[in-house]
Design a protein around this motif. Sequence first.
Motif, mmCIF file in Angstrom:
data_model
loop_
_atom_site.group_PDB
_atom_site.id
_atom_site.type_symbol
_atom_site.label_atom_id
_atom_site.label_comp_id
_atom_site.label_asym_id
_atom_site.label_seq_id
_atom_site.Cartn_x
_atom_site.Cartn_y
_atom_site.Cartn_z
ATOM 1 N N ARG A 208 0.847 -1.199 0.000
ATOM 2 C CA ARG A 208 0.000 0.000 0.000
ATOM 3 C C ARG A 208 0.881 1.247 0.000
ATOM 4 N NH1 ARG A 208 -3.707 -2.554 3.966
ATOM 5 N NH2 ARG A 208 -5.651 -3.024 2.866
ATOM 6 N N CYS A 209 1.702 1.380 1.071
ATOM 7 C CA CYS A 209 2.448 2.643 1.201
ATOM 8 C C CYS A 209 3.776 2.610 0.441
ATOM 9 C CB CYS A 209 2.682 2.958 2.681
ATOM 10 S SG CYS A 209 3.894 1.881 3.480
ATOM 11 N N ALA A 210 4.425 1.430 0.417
ATOM 12 C CA ALA A 210 5.740 1.232 -0.240
ATOM 13 C C ALA A 210 6.881 1.966 0.452
ATOM 14 C CB ALA A 210 5.692 1.599 -1.729
ATOM 15 N N LEU A 213 5.599 1.932 6.198
ATOM 16 C CA LEU A 213 4.746 2.430 7.286
ATOM 17 C C LEU A 213 3.543 1.550 7.591
ATOM 18 C CD1 LEU A 213 4.628 6.249 6.434
ATOM 19 C CD2 LEU A 213 5.983 5.110 8.194
ATOM 20 N N CYS A 214 2.888 0.989 6.566
ATOM 21 C CA CYS A 214 1.560 0.390 6.786
ATOM 22 C C CYS A 214 1.621 -1.075 7.232
ATOM 23 C CB CYS A 214 0.715 0.501 5.516
ATOM 24 S SG CYS A 214 1.244 -0.600 4.194
ATOM 25 N N GLY A 215 2.688 -1.766 6.947
ATOM 26 C CA GLY A 215 2.838 -3.160 7.389
ATOM 27 C C GLY A 215 2.165 -4.187 6.494
ATOM 28 N N SER A 216 1.554 -3.777 5.377
ATOM 29 C CA SER A 216 0.815 -4.768 4.577
ATOM 30 C C SER A 216 1.733 -5.722 3.807
ATOM 31 C CB SER A 216 -0.171 -4.090 3.626
ATOM 32 O OG SER A 216 0.477 -3.179 2.800
ATOM 33 N N CYS A 217 3.025 -5.395 3.714
ATOM 34 C CA CYS A 217 3.927 -6.246 2.914
ATOM 35 C C CYS A 217 4.833 -7.106 3.782
ATOM 36 C CB CYS A 217 4.776 -5.362 2.010
ATOM 37 S SG CYS A 217 5.900 -4.323 2.960
ATOM 38 N N ILE A 218 4.437 -7.318 5.059
ATOM 39 C CA ILE A 218 5.335 -8.022 5.985
ATOM 40 C C ILE A 218 5.544 -9.489 5.611
ATOM 41 C CG2 ILE A 218 5.189 -8.988 8.344
ATOM 42 C CD1 ILE A 218 4.867 -6.169 9.301
ATOM 43 N N VAL A 224 8.699 -6.087 2.822
ATOM 44 C CA VAL A 224 9.229 -6.314 1.469
ATOM 45 C C VAL A 224 9.498 -4.989 0.752
ATOM 46 C CG1 VAL A 224 8.741 -7.364 -0.795
ATOM 47 C CG2 VAL A 224 8.199 -8.615 1.295
ATOM 48 N N CYS A 225 8.691 -3.942 1.044
ATOM 49 C CA CYS A 225 8.853 -2.683 0.287
ATOM 50 C C CYS A 225 10.150 -1.958 0.600
ATOM 51 C CB CYS A 225 7.660 -1.752 0.515
ATOM 52 S SG CYS A 225 7.495 -1.145 2.196
ATOM 53 N N VAL A 226 10.648 -2.071 1.846
ATOM 54 C CA VAL A 226 11.884 -1.338 2.168
ATOM 55 C C VAL A 226 13.080 -2.270 2.411
ATOM 56 C CG1 VAL A 226 10.909 0.827 3.026
ATOM 57 C CG2 VAL A 226 11.128 -1.107 4.579
#
Length: 257
Positions: A208-210, A213-218, A224-226
């Motif tokens: 979502r945020c990339a 911050l949002c935690g959706s890619c954990i 995964v985004c950072v």
Amino acid sequence: MVRESSLVKTLFFNDRLCAQAKPGQFIMVWLPGFDEIPMSISSTSFNGSASITAANVGEATDLLHKKGRGDIIGVRGPFGSSFNPVKGSVLLVGGGTGIAPLALLAERLVKLRTRVTFLLGAKTMKELLFLAKLEGLLSKAEARIFASTEDGSYGHKGVLTELVEETLAAEKFDAIYACGKEAMLSKVFMLAEKHETPLQASLERFMRCAIGLCGSCIIGKYRVCVDGPVFVNEQLREIEDEFGRFRRGFDGRKTPI
Ligand SMILES: Cc1cc2nc3c(=O)[nH]c(=O)nc-3n(C[C@H](O)[C@H](O)[C@H](O)COP(=O)(O)OP(=O)(O)OC[C@H]3O[C@@H](n4cnc5c(N)ncnc54)[C@H](O)[C@@H]3O)c2cc1C
Ligand code: FES
């Protein structure tokens, strides 16, 4: 816009920052009034343009496929870690649209005079992305390209990991780079560990945020985004409970892959 297969199109756009993206990095593509989705950069150019190569799998990617010359999209990025090109002899393993970021990496490796063995996989020959482009690029270098298709319409008949297994049994590589479905990546990880070869694998999660911050890619202890999308052996070992086994929905719940 270039049609690559019945499901996949490459879309070129002008953006100075994206044109400087490193292989493996991704952007968030904003479709005004609708959604924002993550896409890997598939090519960059000195003239300030870049491209993404998208499979039409749902509503947002369908809308993206309908864009034409002069239409507006928004882009944020490039984000995330990238493939680290090394010298020596390397193996590239790309399945489906996972071939896209590896095509950009292959260009950098050829410039470094790295010996490239590129394994591509798809269901059918028509879905093998960038085959002609890669054959052209790699024919000028010390490189080899092999393909597998599930229906046997081109190259090895079967799944890509069979080709990876055979290749790693026959030869030692300085690095493996992989991008594609997570089930395939997890098999490549097992083979890389068995053959004690450094792996750089690009993972996908909902984003979502990339920007962390949002935690959706954990995945495990990582975002995964950072921290990714490109992960190496040590990191993949730390997330073995989840990598290749579960993905999380937008509500954070784990579902088996
Ligand atoms: C870092 C990264 C790089 C990517 N690069 C590419 C690429 O180069 N080419 C390409 O075709 N696709 C790529 N994807 C996947 C792409 O983002 C999804 O296919 C797209 O978001 C689907 O949106 P949709 O609305 O069309 O489909 P939906 O109807 O939302 O979903 C269709 C399928 O796509 C998956 N998906 C949906 N949203 C996301 C999301 N935000 N992140 C990951 N998966 C999602 C779902 O699991 C579902 O199976 C990448 C994903 C990530 C995380
Ligand atoms: S997408 Fe928000 S933390 Fe990664």
